[in-house]
Design a protein around this motif. Structure first.
Motif, PDB file in Angstrom:
ATOM      1  N   LEU A   7      -9.070  -6.967  -7.590  1.00  0.00           N
ATOM      2  CA  LEU A   7      -8.756  -5.951  -8.595  1.00  0.00           C
ATOM      3  C   LEU A   7      -7.456  -6.326  -9.327  1.00  0.00           C
ATOM      4  N   THR A  13     -10.712  -2.503 -11.703  1.00  0.00           N
ATOM      5  CA  THR A  13     -10.935  -1.330 -10.851  1.00  0.00           C
ATOM      6  C   THR A  13     -12.012  -0.437 -11.466  1.00  0.00           C
ATOM      7  N   GLY A  43      -5.183   2.881  -6.959  1.00  0.00           N
ATOM      8  CA  GLY A  43      -6.320   2.867  -7.876  1.00  0.00           C
ATOM      9  C   GLY A  43      -7.509   3.707  -7.444  1.00  0.00           C
ATOM     10  N   THR A  46      -8.617   5.987 -10.315  1.00  0.00           N
ATOM     11  CA  THR A  46      -9.162   5.159 -11.403  1.00  0.00           C
ATOM     12  C   THR A  46     -10.580   4.724 -11.070  1.00  0.00           C
ATOM     13  N   LEU A  47     -10.795   4.270  -9.852  1.00  0.00           N
ATOM     14  CA  LEU A  47     -12.130   3.860  -9.415  1.00  0.00           C
ATOM     15  C   LEU A  47     -13.084   5.058  -9.434  1.00  0.00           C
ATOM     16  N   MET A 129      -8.438   0.426  -0.637  1.00  0.00           N
ATOM     17  CA  MET A 129      -7.751  -0.126  -1.800  1.00  0.00           C
ATOM     18  C   MET A 129      -6.424  -0.725  -1.327  1.00  0.00           C
ATOM     19  N   ARG A 135      -3.921  -7.082  -5.326  1.00  0.00           N
ATOM     20  CA  ARG A 135      -4.780  -5.898  -5.448  1.00  0.00           C
ATOM     21  C   ARG A 135      -6.229  -6.293  -5.190  1.00  0.00           C
ATOM     22  N   ALA A 137     -10.125  -4.517  -3.214  1.00  0.00           N
ATOM     23  CA  ALA A 137     -10.825  -3.447  -2.499  1.00  0.00           C
ATOM     24  C   ALA A 137     -11.676  -4.087  -1.419  1.00  0.00           C
TER      25      ALA A 137
END
Length: 159
Positions: A7, A13, A43, A46-47, A129, A135, A137
């Motif tokens: 990400l 994301t 995030g 956002t996801l 996350m 970054r 996931a």
């Protein structure tokens, strides 16, 4: 089954959220449940917003930090966004009536599931996350439906 999804940006994301939603098959009897863990700013919202928009939610999706639960109409059912960051005790979940919404044609995205203890439904997917060292996931299937869902995510990401 599990996978790691890089990400490097907010757009990545959002793409994961959209892929997650596109790969989901709506359960006829049971809700599809996703646990989202990670530090503040990782995030999760956002996801979630991208996933909910991908299932047809037309409202603006914001973190339900104060209300704890937001329910949206989706194209084929409903979508529920739960943020347990402010939950003081897992017993408070009874007042939120989360279990009343765990029916077919429902997508449930739960941020901070660790604060719900054993009062939460079993997830289909667990999404961790991470922000360090980079970054990403980590996505893990946690049910039979989750195994199928994650296989579809992996298949779609190869296209």
């Amino acid at each position: 089954m599990s996978t790691v999804w890089p990400l490097p940006s907010a757009a990545a994301t959002q793409a994961l959220g959209a892929t997650l939603a596109s790969a989901m098959t709506w359960g006829e009897r049971d809700a599809r449940v996703v646990f989202l863990s990670g530090e503040l700013g990782a995030g999760k919202t956002t996801l979630t917003a991208a996933a909910l928009q991908a299932v047809g939610v037309s409202d603006v999706v914001r973190s339900p930090s104060f209300s704890l639960v937001e329910i949206y109409e989706a194209s084929q059912g409903q979508a529920i966004h739960i943020d347990l960051y402010r939950l003081a005790d897992p017993d408070e979940l009874e007042h939120l009536a989360v279990r009343d919404h765990l029916c077919g044609h429902t997508l449930v995205m739960i941020e901070w599931p660790e604060r719900g203890g054993d009062r939460l439904p079993r997830p289909d997917l667990r999404v961790q996350m991470l922000t360090t060292p980079e970054r990403q996931a980590r996505i893990e299937a946690a049910s039979n439906a989750g195994e199928i869902w994650l296989a579809r995510i992996l298949e779609m990401s190869r296209i």
